[in-house]
Write a protein that holds these residues in place. Structure first.
Motif, short mmCIF file in Angstrom:
data_model
loop_
_atom_site.label_atom_id
_atom_site.label_comp_id
_atom_site.label_asym_id
_atom_site.label_seq_id
_atom_site.Cartn_x
_atom_site.Cartn_y
_atom_site.Cartn_z
N LYS A 90 8.64 -35.38 -17.31
CA LYS A 90 9.33 -35.19 -16.02
C LYS A 90 10.46 -36.19 -15.79
CE LYS A 90 5.68 -34.97 -13.28
NZ LYS A 90 4.91 -34.83 -12.04
N ILE A 91 10.40 -37.35 -16.43
CA ILE A 91 11.43 -38.37 -16.21
C ILE A 91 12.81 -37.87 -16.62
CG2 ILE A 91 12.22 -40.68 -16.88
CD1 ILE A 91 9.22 -41.48 -16.93
N PRO A 92 13.02 -37.38 -17.86
CA PRO A 92 14.36 -36.89 -18.20
C PRO A 92 14.77 -35.65 -17.40
CG PRO A 92 12.88 -36.63 -20.08
CD PRO A 92 12.14 -37.37 -19.03
N ILE A 93 13.80 -34.82 -17.03
CA ILE A 93 14.13 -33.65 -16.22
C ILE A 93 14.64 -34.09 -14.84
CG2 ILE A 93 13.16 -31.63 -15.06
CD1 ILE A 93 11.31 -31.34 -17.51
N ALA A 94 13.96 -35.06 -14.24
CA ALA A 94 14.39 -35.57 -12.94
C ALA A 94 15.76 -36.23 -13.04
CB ALA A 94 13.37 -36.56 -12.39
N PHE A 95 15.99 -36.97 -14.14
CA PHE A 95 17.30 -37.60 -14.31
C PHE A 95 18.39 -36.56 -14.50
CE2 PHE A 95 20.66 -39.88 -16.56
CZ PHE A 95 20.81 -40.97 -15.71
N MET A 96 18.08 -35.48 -15.22
CA MET A 96 19.06 -34.41 -15.41
C MET A 96 19.41 -33.76 -14.07
SD MET A 96 18.68 -30.89 -17.56
CE MET A 96 17.53 -30.25 -16.36
N LEU A 97 18.41 -33.51 -13.23
CA LEU A 97 18.68 -32.93 -11.92
C LEU A 97 19.49 -33.88 -11.04
CD1 LEU A 97 15.26 -31.22 -11.18
CD2 LEU A 97 17.43 -30.11 -11.72
N LEU A 98 19.22 -35.18 -11.15
CA LEU A 98 20.01 -36.16 -10.41
C LEU A 98 21.45 -36.17 -10.90
CD1 LEU A 98 20.03 -38.46 -8.32
CD2 LEU A 98 19.43 -40.01 -10.17
N ALA A 99 21.65 -36.06 -12.23
CA ALA A 99 23.00 -36.02 -12.78
C ALA A 99 23.74 -34.77 -12.32
CB ALA A 99 22.95 -36.08 -14.31
N LEU A 100 23.05 -33.64 -12.25
CA LEU A 100 23.68 -32.43 -11.73
C LEU A 100 24.09 -32.58 -10.26
CD1 LEU A 100 21.47 -29.59 -13.25
CD2 LEU A 100 23.90 -29.98 -13.67
N GLU A 101 23.22 -33.22 -9.50
CA GLU A 101 23.50 -33.41 -8.07
C GLU A 101 24.65 -34.38 -7.85
OE1 GLU A 101 21.34 -35.54 -4.31
OE2 GLU A 101 20.06 -34.37 -5.66
N LYS A 102 24.70 -35.46 -8.64
CA LYS A 102 25.72 -36.49 -8.45
C LYS A 102 27.01 -36.20 -9.19
CE LYS A 102 23.36 -38.99 -5.70
NZ LYS A 102 23.77 -39.16 -4.32
N GLY A 103 27.00 -35.25 -10.13
CA GLY A 103 28.23 -34.89 -10.81
C GLY A 103 28.46 -35.58 -12.13
N GLY A 104 27.48 -36.25 -12.67
CA GLY A 104 27.64 -36.88 -13.97
C GLY A 104 26.55 -37.90 -14.25
N ILE A 105 26.45 -38.28 -15.52
CA ILE A 105 25.41 -39.22 -15.93
C ILE A 105 25.68 -40.62 -15.38
CG2 ILE A 105 24.38 -40.36 -17.94
CD1 ILE A 105 24.75 -37.73 -19.45
N GLY A 106 26.95 -41.03 -15.36
CA GLY A 106 27.28 -42.36 -14.84
C GLY A 106 26.94 -42.51 -13.37
N GLU A 107 27.25 -41.48 -12.59
CA GLU A 107 26.93 -41.52 -11.16
C GLU A 107 25.43 -41.50 -10.95
OE1 GLU A 107 29.11 -39.46 -12.53
OE2 GLU A 107 31.02 -39.92 -11.60
N ALA A 108 24.71 -40.73 -11.79
CA ALA A 108 23.25 -40.67 -11.69
C ALA A 108 22.64 -42.03 -12.02
CB ALA A 108 22.70 -39.59 -12.60
#
Length: 125
Positions: A90-108
């Motif tokens: 669930k950790i990488p899945i949650a991080f991926m959803l956060l990156a989608l919400e914030k617009g990128g991996i750096g912002e996440a």
């Protein structure tokens, strides 16, 4: 003497009851208010309903898969190991959803650092 006690008790009760109702409602969004319909959506659904549906699917799927694998012949495993792997997944899945919400991996990553680690990580230890 008993009449005086009744008057004293009545005055104590009056002190506990507020004279006026509060003039302003609390700042929380109430059900059915105009602000309640402005909730964030993902895939056309309010996020809270999407999260509820995903948790129901995850938990019921977990139970079904664990029961099925227990019936198979072969090496058995600890159910706690399966639960740990589920949480680690669930950790990488949650991080991926956060990156989608914030617009990128750096912002996440910045949001994760700010929300969970803090501005001064050495002081939180």
């Amino acid at each position: 003497p008993s009449g005086e006690d009744d008057v004293e008790k009545a005055s104590e009760v009056e002190l506990m009851i507020p004279k006026e109702a509060p003039k302003e409602a609390p700042a929380a969004v109430k059900f059915g208010s105009p602000d309640a319909s402005k909730s964030e959506t993902m895939f056309g659904m309010p996020i809270k309903y999407l999260a509820l549906a995903m948790l129901v699917l995850q938990n019921s799927g977990n139970v079904l898969v664990l029961r099925y694998t227990r019936t198979l012949p072969g090496t058995k495993f600890l159910s706690s190991t399966a639960v740990l792997m589920q949480e680690v997944t669930k950790i990488p899945i949650a991080f991926m959803l956060l990156a989608l919400e914030k617009g990128g991996i750096g912002e996440a990553a910045a949001t994760f650092r700010k929300e969970f680690i803090g501005e001064k990580p050495l002081e939180s230890a």
